[in-house]
Design a protein around this motif. Structure first.
Motif, PDB file in Angstrom:
ATOM      1  N   ASP A 295       0.163  -8.264  -7.512  1.00 44.07           N
ATOM      2  CA  ASP A 295      -0.635  -7.569  -6.496  1.00 44.07           C
ATOM      3  C   ASP A 295       0.198  -7.151  -5.285  1.00 44.07           C
ATOM      4  OD1 ASP A 295      -2.987  -7.839  -7.962  1.00 44.07           O
ATOM      5  OD2 ASP A 295      -3.449  -9.800  -7.081  1.00 44.07           O
ATOM      6  N   VAL A 297       2.781  -5.396  -2.799  1.00 40.90           N
ATOM      7  CA  VAL A 297       3.291  -4.040  -2.615  1.00 40.90           C
ATOM      8  C   VAL A 297       4.648  -4.138  -1.955  1.00 40.90           C
ATOM      9  CG1 VAL A 297       2.959  -1.831  -1.435  1.00 40.90           C
ATOM     10  CG2 VAL A 297       0.997  -3.036  -2.418  1.00 40.90           C
ATOM     11  N   THR A 304       0.380   3.901   2.975  1.00 42.34           N
ATOM     12  CA  THR A 304      -0.408   2.918   3.714  1.00 42.34           C
ATOM     13  C   THR A 304       0.424   1.687   4.030  1.00 42.34           C
ATOM     14  OG1 THR A 304      -2.469   3.655   2.686  1.00 42.34           O
ATOM     15  CG2 THR A 304      -2.476   1.468   3.655  1.00 42.34           C
ATOM     16  N   ARG A 306       0.697  -1.831   4.086  1.00 40.64           N
ATOM     17  CA  ARG A 306      -0.082  -2.897   3.456  1.00 40.64           C
ATOM     18  C   ARG A 306       0.862  -3.866   2.767  1.00 40.64           C
ATOM     19  NH1 ARG A 306      -2.656   1.067  -1.262  1.00 40.64           N
ATOM     20  NH2 ARG A 306      -0.626   1.758  -2.094  1.00 40.64           N
ATOM     21  N   VAL A 309      -2.380  -4.935  -2.982  1.00 37.30           N
ATOM     22  CA  VAL A 309      -3.591  -4.243  -3.429  1.00 37.30           C
ATOM     23  C   VAL A 309      -4.285  -5.172  -4.411  1.00 37.30           C
ATOM     24  CG1 VAL A 309      -4.571  -2.238  -4.584  1.00 37.30           C
ATOM     25  CG2 VAL A 309      -2.558  -1.967  -3.111  1.00 37.30           C
ATOM     26  N   SER A 314      -6.758  -2.393  -0.347  1.00 36.05           N
ATOM     27  CA  SER A 314      -5.478  -2.519   0.354  1.00 36.05           C
ATOM     28  C   SER A 314      -5.582  -3.626   1.378  1.00 36.05           C
ATOM     29  CB  SER A 314      -5.116  -1.203   1.041  1.00 36.05           C
ATOM     30  OG  SER A 314      -4.876  -0.187   0.095  1.00 36.05           O
ATOM     31  N   PHE A 329      -1.924   0.572   9.984  1.00 38.69           N
ATOM     32  CA  PHE A 329      -2.900   0.260   8.943  1.00 38.69           C
ATOM     33  C   PHE A 329      -4.239   0.924   9.258  1.00 38.69           C
ATOM     34  CE2 PHE A 329      -5.972  -2.730   6.887  1.00 38.69           C
ATOM     35  CZ  PHE A 329      -5.505  -2.635   5.580  1.00 38.69           C
ATOM     36  N   ASP A 338     -10.124   4.655   1.952  1.00 40.38           N
ATOM     37  CA  ASP A 338     -10.258   3.727   0.820  1.00 40.38           C
ATOM     38  C   ASP A 338     -10.780   2.385   1.312  1.00 40.38           C
ATOM     39  OD1 ASP A 338      -9.239   5.665  -0.912  1.00 40.38           O
ATOM     40  OD2 ASP A 338      -7.169   5.068  -0.483  1.00 40.38           O
ATOM     41  N   TYR A 340     -10.255  -1.370   2.605  1.00 44.20           N
ATOM     42  CA  TYR A 340      -9.202  -2.062   3.338  1.00 44.20           C
ATOM     43  C   TYR A 340      -9.684  -3.433   3.793  1.00 44.20           C
ATOM     44  CZ  TYR A 340      -6.891   2.474   3.446  1.00 44.20           C
ATOM     45  OH  TYR A 340      -6.291   3.652   3.085  1.00 44.20           O
TER      46      TYR A 340
END
Length: 378
Positions: A295, A297, A304, A306, A309, A314, A329, A338, A340
């Motif tokens: 998961d 990133v 983004t 972050r 995910v 995110s 962010f 999306d 968050y």
């Protein structure tokens, strides 16, 4: 009789005043139990025998004096007690006299405010295990690239940095930095805005960044793109973000100057945050404890800001208090719409929720759980 023994509250307070000159009386809570410290100040403000910890010397005088009024009250060493500085270290007395005009303090509010901001920062770092005593630190230099600083956490005062070379005063005269913190392979500019929103002087801060970046490169073999911002409460962070959201010149927005700005409150929780922040490989250890590998990133990937995910959401970890990342962010959430989520401590939740609004969910994890997951002793 008072005996400032190493490790005692009296020794701690004298050691701090030896390098800061004065300390705001209203901030004694930064040094430990406020009730105990106020009693120490009361006792130390009366005439009595003060004895060296090994019994080799003693003087009959007051240890402390208090100047100013109301919230501006300042704690200083009493002039007759200055021989105590020789008991700390052979170089402590000379450093104090050179730094504070031979025990003469300017009486204007601007100088006192500056001294208080520096002293509060020094207290926070001292309680976090950072060495703040200049006479025990390797001297910084500006002649060549050397590994001057070691792996030890070290805080250098801005007033000492300005003395390193001619012209340094002009580079930093418009900045609010109180010093520079060297940590493991990192260097941070340090600010203390107290209860006010930080007003970034773009050009002045760019000059300070360049100067400190050179200092970090020549003494630690590392660059500097981060700052630690101390403030009275999370409300201070919120007002700082609000004041910096739409500056007249976007290139002077604070996250254009420092891509990472770690907000730390001036309290005991903030001291624990600093200890986390200064943990070697802190980011990797924390993210490994929070997220499954698949998961995660990779840093710098995607548009983004972050860390992971998870199930299409995110997620940003805000445990380090990085308000520059939080700003980016939020901008991504506004732009892409999306799902968050922000992970933070309960102490940060009110500030994060107000800043993010409906753009992101907020989930909390206690600092006890994070410390345990990272294998840190409390």
């Amino acid at each position: 009789m008072l005996t400032p023994r190493p490790g005692s509250q009296a020794f701690l307070l004298v050691s701090l005043l030896a390098v800061t000159g004065e300390f705001p009386l209203r901030s004694l809570h930064l040094l430990g139990n406020e009730r105990v410290l106020r009693e120490l100040v009361r006792r130390g403000s009366g005439r009595q025998v003060i004895r060296n910890s090994d019994g080799s010397a003693q003087i009959d005088t007051r240890l402390f004096q208090i100047s100013g009024r109301g919230r501006d009250k300042s704690l200083r060493l009493y002039k007759g007690a200055l021989p105590v500085l020789d008991w700390l270290h052979p170089a402590a007395y000379r450093y104090y006299m050179d730094s504070f005009y031979g025990h003469r303090f300017p009486g204007d509010s601007a100088h006192r405010e500056r001294n208080h901001r520096v002293a509060e920062a020094a207290a926070m770092f001292m309680r976090s295990g950072v060495e703040i005593r200049p006479y025990l630190l390797p001297a910084l230099q500006t002649e060549s690239i050397r590994q001057t600083v070691t792996g030890r956490h070290a805080f250098y005062f801005a007033r000492d940095i300005k003395k390193l070379r001619a012209g340094e005063q002009n580079k930093t005269m418009f900045t609010r930095t109180v010093g520079a913190l060297f940590s493991t392979k990192s260097c941070y500019a340090v600010y203390n805005t107290r209860a006010s929103a930080m007003k970034w002087n773009g050009l002045g801060e760019f000059k300070a960044l360049h100067s400190l970046n050179e200092l970090a490169r020549m003494n630690g073999g590392t660059g500097m793109d981060s700052a630690i911002l101390l403030g009275a409460s999370e409300e201070t962070a919120l007002t700082t973000l609000a004041a910096s959201a739409h500056p007249n010149r976007t290139e002077f927005r604070f996250d254009r100057i420092y891509p990472h700005i770690y907000f730390v409150p001036l309290d005991s929780f903030g001291i624990r945050m600093l200890k986390l922040l200064l943990t070697p490989d802190r980011n990797g250890k924390m993210l490994n404890a929070l997220f499954d590998h698949e998961d995660r990133v990779r840093s710098g990937m995607g548009l983004t800001e972050r860390d992971a995910v998870v199930g299409g959401v995110s997620v940003l970890s805000h445990f380090d208090g990085d308000i520059a990342r939080l700003m980016r962010f939020r901008e991504a959430a506004e732009l892409y719409g999306d799902k968050y989520e922000v992970l933070c401590f309960p102490e940060q939740a009110g500030f994060v929720a107000e800043y993010m609004g409906t753009l992101a969910a907020v989930r909390t994890i206690t600092i006890d759980e994070i410390e345990e997951a990272m294998g840190l002793e409390t």
